[in-house]
Design an enzyme around this catalytic site. Structure first.
Site, short mmCIF file in Angstrom:
data_model
loop_
_atom_site.label_atom_id
_atom_site.label_comp_id
_atom_site.label_asym_id
_atom_site.label_seq_id
_atom_site.Cartn_x
_atom_site.Cartn_y
_atom_site.Cartn_z
CD GLU A 24 -3.61 -9.48 -0.18
OE1 GLU A 24 -4.18 -10.56 0.11
OE2 GLU A 24 -3.10 -9.27 -1.30
CG HIS A 78 -8.10 -12.31 0.04
ND1 HIS A 78 -8.79 -13.28 -0.65
CD2 HIS A 78 -7.27 -11.73 -0.87
CE1 HIS A 78 -8.39 -13.31 -1.91
NE2 HIS A 78 -7.46 -12.37 -2.08
CG HIS A 80 -6.82 -8.18 -4.11
ND1 HIS A 80 -7.22 -8.63 -5.35
CD2 HIS A 80 -6.41 -9.28 -3.43
CE1 HIS A 80 -7.06 -9.94 -5.42
NE2 HIS A 80 -6.59 -10.36 -4.26
CG ASP A 91 -6.31 -14.28 -4.77
OD1 ASP A 91 -5.67 -14.33 -3.70
OD2 ASP A 91 -6.81 -13.23 -5.21
#
Length: 133
Positions: A24, A78, A80, A91
């Site tokens: 990530e 961010h 995935h 999250d």
């Protein structure tokens, strides 16, 4: 609510996520007048394919640098790497900044990243309209 991102910043953010794959990636977008124009990459301190933790000193330096340069903190992002472009239970549990848009980039299909933006709270989320300008 809309989130406008400069096309160059958008490309840099996606390139960072592809570069860090299969882990990530994370970072911030800064800008002015409601438009994100600057990407600040922050190291994922846990180097994980299923979670991220911004390196604390880099996170602080990024925020201070934006402030010192007259930029607003517009969003955090961010990736995935293998999951969908929607908030995970983690999250939501770590929704520490409910007023800061969170961009989630799914690389499940690496050649066609899915990018969505949200406002997150511990028990809910709201999708924002993302505009690439």
């Amino acid at each position: 609510m809309n989130l406008a991102i400069d096309k160059t910043a958008y490309v840099i953010m996606l390139a960072h996520c592809q570069e860090i794959y299969p882990f990530e990636a994370c970072g911030f977008l800064g800008g002015r007048d409601g438009r994100a124009t600057v990407v600040t990459i922050v190291e994922n301190a846990i180097n994980s394919p299923v979670a991220y933790e911004m390196e604390p000193l880099q996170q602080l330096e990024a925020m201070l640098d934006m402030e010192n340069n007259g930029l607003d903190l517009m969003a955090a992002y961010h990736s995935h790497p293998h999951g969908p472009s929607k908030p995970s239970p983690t999250d939501l549990a770590q929704a520490y900044y409910p007023d800061l848009p969170q961009i989630i980039i799914s690389l499940r299909v690496r050649s066609e990243p899915s990018v969505r933006a949200f406002l997150l709270a511990p028990d809910a989320y709201q999708e924002l309209k993302l505009q690439i300008v």
